[in-house]
Write an enzyme that holds these catalytic residues in place. Structure first.
Site, PDB file in Angstrom:
ATOM      1  N   GLU A   4       0.847  -1.212   0.000  1.00  0.00           N
ATOM      2  CA  GLU A   4       0.000   0.000   0.000  1.00  0.00           C
ATOM      3  C   GLU A   4       0.874   1.249   0.000  1.00  0.00           C
ATOM      4  O   GLU A   4       0.735   2.133   0.853  1.00  0.00           O
ATOM      5  CB  GLU A   4      -1.020  -0.032   1.153  1.00  0.00           C
ATOM      6  CG  GLU A   4      -1.980  -1.201   1.011  1.00  0.00           C
ATOM      7  CD  GLU A   4      -3.249  -1.128   1.851  1.00  0.00           C
ATOM      8  OE1 GLU A   4      -3.358  -0.241   2.721  1.00  0.00           O
ATOM      9  OE2 GLU A   4      -4.151  -1.956   1.623  1.00  0.00           O
ATOM     10  N   GLU A  53      -4.572  -9.067  -0.307  1.00  0.00           N
ATOM     11  CA  GLU A  53      -5.422  -8.768   0.859  1.00  0.00           C
ATOM     12  C   GLU A  53      -6.863  -8.725   0.385  1.00  0.00           C
ATOM     13  O   GLU A  53      -7.201  -7.940  -0.510  1.00  0.00           O
ATOM     14  CB  GLU A  53      -5.054  -7.423   1.504  1.00  0.00           C
ATOM     15  CG  GLU A  53      -3.715  -7.455   2.219  1.00  0.00           C
ATOM     16  CD  GLU A  53      -3.397  -6.178   2.983  1.00  0.00           C
ATOM     17  OE1 GLU A  53      -4.345  -5.486   3.418  1.00  0.00           O
ATOM     18  OE2 GLU A  53      -2.200  -5.879   3.138  1.00  0.00           O
TER      19      GLU A  53
HETATM   20  O1  AHR Z   1      -5.172  -6.105   6.827  1.00  0.00           O
HETATM   21  C1  AHR Z   1      -5.164  -4.915   7.552  1.00  0.00           C
HETATM   22  C2  AHR Z   1      -4.534  -3.761   6.780  1.00  0.00           C
HETATM   23  O2  AHR Z   1      -5.294  -3.471   5.657  1.00  0.00           O
HETATM   24  C3  AHR Z   1      -3.162  -3.996   6.207  1.00  0.00           C
HETATM   25  O3  AHR Z   1      -2.149  -3.811   7.138  1.00  0.00           O
HETATM   26  C4  AHR Z   1      -3.078  -2.970   5.135  1.00  0.00           C
HETATM   27  O4  AHR Z   1      -2.222  -3.348   4.078  1.00  0.00           O
HETATM   28  C5  AHR Z   1      -4.521  -2.794   4.690  1.00  0.00           C
HETATM   29  O5  AHR Z   1      -4.888  -1.481   4.651  1.00  0.00           O
END
Ligand code: AHR
Length: 529
Positions: A206, A329
């Protein structure tokens, strides 16, 4: 009624209204609807990479500490500090890959603080997740030991946000080089003689947000620089994962592909399902009406469009789809469980989450030619977890059971299906009610998974097969009494798969009687065997 081929985007109406009155009306007046599925075994697609069933474990709340790591001196039975119950449960999922140490944590993690005698390791503040003190007792050696214990490939997420090129490049050297250097001598002093094999390496997380607030252009240049110094030592070959966008940020994908597409093996994508779509009021994990069951599923299905669009942009530079999309994710994100540290992202998991898991997996299968990794967030105790722990107790969530049932699809060849399904109507919105995905394994056995998301209506589904002669069927079903049924430490088996006897062979086709809100995995026996 919907008719769709399960590799084309889904059509979804997008108004948000409460749906309880309509559901009650539907339950009283409508008869059982029919759906039909055609399984095209004579038109096989791409291999469903086992890494689509990957996990994500971040230093966040009790995701690592308490959930995986309890230390060698704990009363909780453990192997070299890692809890045995969790290891055993995870082994049963046939874990392919685990991403670590973050997430946002990765871009403030300095790996050298997490090696050597634990009593000498410096502490740090986990600024992203609750401001708690991280003592670094779970570091590189512990994580790679964990991966060996559960049988998964490690996916290391490197620090580009607050680290240095030297730090990242030396981490790779420390883990994977066999030469005699200060880095490898340090590794040996810390108890590991042989280098590890590390395939998956993420270059930042991110980076448009918690990983450095960069523009796509600036990150592309950073990627170019860091990547130059990440070497392949000996027989180790890194699979380089560039930080991609979230949701529908197509411009990020365009810039990354344009500037550094030639240097990456994969581009990541993040997408979280929020019942409300509002980060300030996401919705409860357990206390929800049917309208939020519906909106959660509707929002889950949106990832199909995101993947399709990002993939089409990637096609311009990479028509042969050599670069993978790694959805590293994904999952549900609710308001934190009342009474817990909001920074720990602890949430309960219900039958609704099992539907979310299944629908995502169906979509990843359908995009298997491009999506070759996905990592649900997160493995233990955080967000849409497989496992919840509290002290010595452990419970398997409904999401765990989907991953366990669906593991038969790992490594199979995607078999396209077309589906004609009634709508699941909620208020004045509708989505398809029945979903299907199929794969064939190396032995030629066909597995068909079906989901009925309608919480009020059973579905009678007829399945026909092209290029496959059916002789028998067996399977398992996951369902529960209520949309919000959950597994708790007191009642761990409320949502659990059982044998399914509602499918029968009728003249080469299958007739499947699906209860409302249910998930099935069927093994289809072939007359040819
Ligand atoms: O999974 C929780 C968070 O979500 C992670 O650390 C981040 O990459 C995303 O915003």
């Amino acid at each position: 009624m919907y008719f769709f081929l399960m590799d084309t985007p889904l059509l979804i109406t997008a108004t948000l209204l409460a749906c309880a009155p309509m559901a009650a009306f539907a339950a009283q007046t409508q008869s059982v609807a029919d759906a039909s599925v055609v399984v095209k075994a004579d038109s096989p697609g791409a291999v469903v990479a086992p890494e689509i069933y990957g996990q994500f474990a971040e230093h966040l709340g009790t995701g690592i500490y308490g959930g995986v790591w309890v230390g060698e001196n704990s009363d909780i039975p453990n192997t070299r500090g890692m809890r045995n119950d969790v290891i055993e449960a995870l082994r049963n999922l046939h874990l392919s890959v685990v991403r670590w140490p973050g997430g946002c944590f990765a871009d403030e993690y300095h790996w050298r603080d997490g090696i050597g005698p634990r009593e000498n390791r410096p502490s740090m503040i986990n600024t992203n997740w609750g401001g708690v003190v991280e003592d670094n007792s779970f570091g590189t050696h512990e994580f790679l030991d964990f991966c060996e214990l559960v049988g998964a490939e490690p996916f290391i997420s490197g620090n580009i946000g607050s680290g240095t090129v030297q730090e990242m490049s030396q981490w790779v050297e420390y883990m994977t080089s066999d030469a005699d250097t200060p880095m490898t001598r340090l590794r040996k002093e810390n108890g590991r003689a042989e280098p590890w094999k590390i395939k998956y390496f993420g270059i930042g997380n991110e980076t448009w947000g918690c990983g450095g607030s960069m523009t796509a252009e600036f990150y592309s240049d950073q990627f170019r620089k860091y990547n130059t110094f990440l070497k392949n030592y000996g027989g180790n070959k890194l699979f380089r994962i560039a930080c991609g966008p979230s949701d529908s940020n197509y411009e990020w994908t365009r810039v990354l592909m344009e500037k550094v597409g030639h240097a990456m093996n994969a581009l990541s994508l993040h997408y979280y399902t929020l019942p409300t779509g509002d980060w300030s009021r996401k919705g409860s994990a357990v206390d929800f009406e049917e309208s939020e069951w519906f909106s959660t599923l509707r929002r889950t299905l949106m990832i199909d469009e995101f993947i399709g669009q990002h993939s089409r942009i990637m096609d311009r530079k990479d028509p042969e789809k050599k670069i993978a999309l790694a959805v590293d994710e994904w999952g549900t994100w609710y308001d934190a469980q009342p009474g817990t540290n909001p920074g720990f992202l602890r949430q309960q998991n219900t039958l609704r989450d099992s539907m979310v898991a299944a629908l995502n997996l169906h979509i990843f299968h359908a995009h298997a030619d491009r999506v070759r990794m996905a990592n649900i967030a997160q493995m233990v105790n955080v967000l849409q977890a497989m496992i919840l722990t509290e002290g010595p107790e452990m419970v398997l969530t409904p999401t765990y059971h989907v991953f366990e049932m669906y593991k038969v699809h790992q490594g199979g060849t995607f078999i396209p299906v077309s589906i004609s399904t009634p709508d699941y109507v909620c208020g004045d919105e509708r989505i398809p009610a029945v979903y299907a995905t199929a794969t064939m394994n190396a032995e030629g056995t066909l597995f068909l998974s079906l989901v009925n998301v309608d919480p009020n209506k059973a579905q009678s589904v007829s399945c026909s097969f092209e290029g496959y002669t059916v002789s028998g069927v067996s399977g398992r079903i996951l369902t529960a009494p209520a949309m919000d049924s959950e597994n708790s430490f007191e009642q761990p088996d409320v949502v659990k798969p059982v044998a399914f006897d509602g499918a029968s062979v009728e003249a080469g086709s299958l007739r499947v009687e699906m209860p409302a809100k249910s998930i099935l995995v069927l093994e289809i026996e072939s007359a040819a065997k």
